[in-house]
Design a protein around this motif. Structure first.
Motif, PDB file in Angstrom:
ATOM      1  N   THR A   1      -4.628   6.867  -1.231  1.00  0.00           N
ATOM      2  CA  THR A   1      -4.326   7.524  -2.505  1.00  0.00           C
ATOM      3  C   THR A   1      -5.609   7.843  -3.263  1.00  0.00           C
ATOM      4  OG1 THR A   1      -4.025   5.334  -3.531  1.00  0.00           O
ATOM      5  CG2 THR A   1      -2.049   6.481  -2.766  1.00  0.00           C
TER       6      THR A   1
ATOM      7  N   THR B   1      -6.765  11.035  -2.013  1.00  0.00           N
ATOM      8  CA  THR B   1      -5.917  12.094  -2.548  1.00  0.00           C
ATOM      9  C   THR B   1      -6.369  12.501  -3.944  1.00  0.00           C
ATOM     10  OG1 THR B   1      -4.026  11.345  -1.226  1.00  0.00           O
ATOM     11  CG2 THR B   1      -3.529  12.692  -3.161  1.00  0.00           C
TER      12      THR B   1
ATOM     13  N   LEU C   1       1.113  10.661   5.626  1.00  0.00           N
ATOM     14  CA  LEU C   1       1.256   9.225   5.388  1.00  0.00           C
ATOM     15  C   LEU C   1       2.122   8.645   6.494  1.00  0.00           C
ATOM     16  CD1 LEU C   1       1.115   6.575   3.726  1.00  0.00           C
ATOM     17  CD2 LEU C   1       3.088   7.418   2.413  1.00  0.00           C
TER      18      LEU C   1
ATOM     19  N   TYR D   1       1.148   8.719  -3.708  1.00  0.00           N
ATOM     20  CA  TYR D   1       0.356   9.883  -3.280  1.00  0.00           C
ATOM     21  C   TYR D   1       0.662  11.092  -4.156  1.00  0.00           C
ATOM     22  CZ  TYR D   1      -1.412   7.536   0.887  1.00  0.00           C
ATOM     23  OH  TYR D   1      -2.077   6.679   1.740  1.00  0.00           O
TER      24      TYR D   1
ATOM     25  N   VAL E   1       3.964  15.334   0.640  1.00  0.00           N
ATOM     26  CA  VAL E   1       3.537  14.265   1.542  1.00  0.00           C
ATOM     27  C   VAL E   1       4.242  14.466   2.879  1.00  0.00           C
ATOM     28  CG1 VAL E   1       3.494  11.777   1.990  1.00  0.00           C
ATOM     29  CG2 VAL E   1       3.111  12.650  -0.335  1.00  0.00           C
TER      30      VAL E   1
END
Length: 299
Positions: free
Chosen positions: A171, A174, A191, A261, A269
């Motif tokens: 994350t 991200t 993921l 995320y 995702v």
């Protein structure tokens, strides 16, 4: 970007499925029927995008588009070393025009140990994008994404494509990627989820997969930039690394991790569901159904 997909993640939905088993062009009739049924079910379950992983070919992508009606189909990721831009453009042009609008070409430079011709990846990607632009018909920026980890490739993704599809990221990555890409480019990280409430067993399943990727310097270099150490790579991955990269547990835990995320800046995702018995090579349709139910309208 001039495509109807440009500048928006709406065509991708919030959650999609990434799978290396959705290769219609590489299986016999029985296997092809199973893959086609899986694609149809993913569409019916409400997932926004199906990402064809495991070294997809242009033929895999075209077949998946033909087997579906409304879901976005993306390659995740097609290696620029395996297929020329002209070959890819020809394959894309052969897709029915009415369905072509929901196809997205995911491109990546792969890794040195996996690509004998690997050299100057940034320059090679730039030249490849130039060739796609020059093809007739072209595969323009509004129908492609890049597998980008580092800042330079992320900037290229924002400038020359819809955005980025990073694989095996945290994350924190991200959030950093969103800052680099800016507010408008697509950010669609992968993921991996292990639906197993036995945490020790879930970690073992994750390590069996992660150990392979920890042999690839592009991934380890990215993880080192994020503050992990060489010690985190030992034995298939430390507990700290596993819980940063995977969603381990029940469906509620997977939805919670997915939201992390999205909250960090992802538009979408791409969930890869890993099972101990299949090692990521099968079609975990029961798990896909369970997750669709858990996400509900959140897909």
């Amino acid at each position: 970007m001039t495509s109807e997909m440009a500048g928006t993640g709406s065509a991708f939905g919030r959650v999609g499925i990434w799978s290396g088993a959705l290769h219609l062009s590489r299986v016999d009739d029985t296997g092809g029927k199973a893959v086609a049924e899986a694609l149809a079910e993913l569409e019916e379950l409400g997932y926004g995008t199906v990402w064809i992983g495991g070294g997809p070919t242009p033929g895999d992508a075209a077949a998946a588009v033909a087997a579906t009606r409304s879901i976005t189909v993306a390659t995740g990721i097609l290696s620029i070393w395996n297929h020329t831009a002209e070959e890819v453009a020809a394959a894309v042009s052969a897709i029915d025009p009415g369905a072509r609008r929901r196809f997205v070409l995911g491109l990546g430079v792969s890794h040195g140990p996996m690509a004998p011709r690997y050299a100057k990846p940034y320059s090679a990607m730039t030249a490849y994008l130039d060739a796609l632009d020059a093809a007739e018909p072209s595969v323009g920026s509004g129908h492609r994404v890049l597998a980008a980890l580092g800042p330079k490739m992320l900037e290229l993704a924002a400038d020359r494509s819809l955005g980025a599809h990073p694989y095996l990221v945290t994350t924190e990555h991200t959030a950093r990627a969103r800052a680099t890409l800016g507010p408008d480019a697509l950010l669609a990280p992968e993921l991996t989820a292990v639906l197993d409430t036995d945490l020790g067993r879930a970690r073992s399943t994750a390590r069996a997969m992660l150990g392979r990727y920890l042999q690839l310097p592009n991934y380890t270099a990215n993880l080192l930039r994020l503050g992990f150490t060489e010690g985190d790579f030992e034995g298939g991955g430390s507990v700290r690394l596993l819980h940063a990269l995977f969603a381990l547990g029940d469906a509620e835990e997977v939805t919670r991790r997915t939201r992390e995320y999205l909250d960090a800046g992802a538009d979408h995702v791409a969930l890869q569901v890993l099972t101990a018995d299949e090692g990521g090579a099968g079609l975990p349709r029961a798990e896909w159904r369970e997750l669709a139910q858990a996400f509900g309208s959140g897909l």
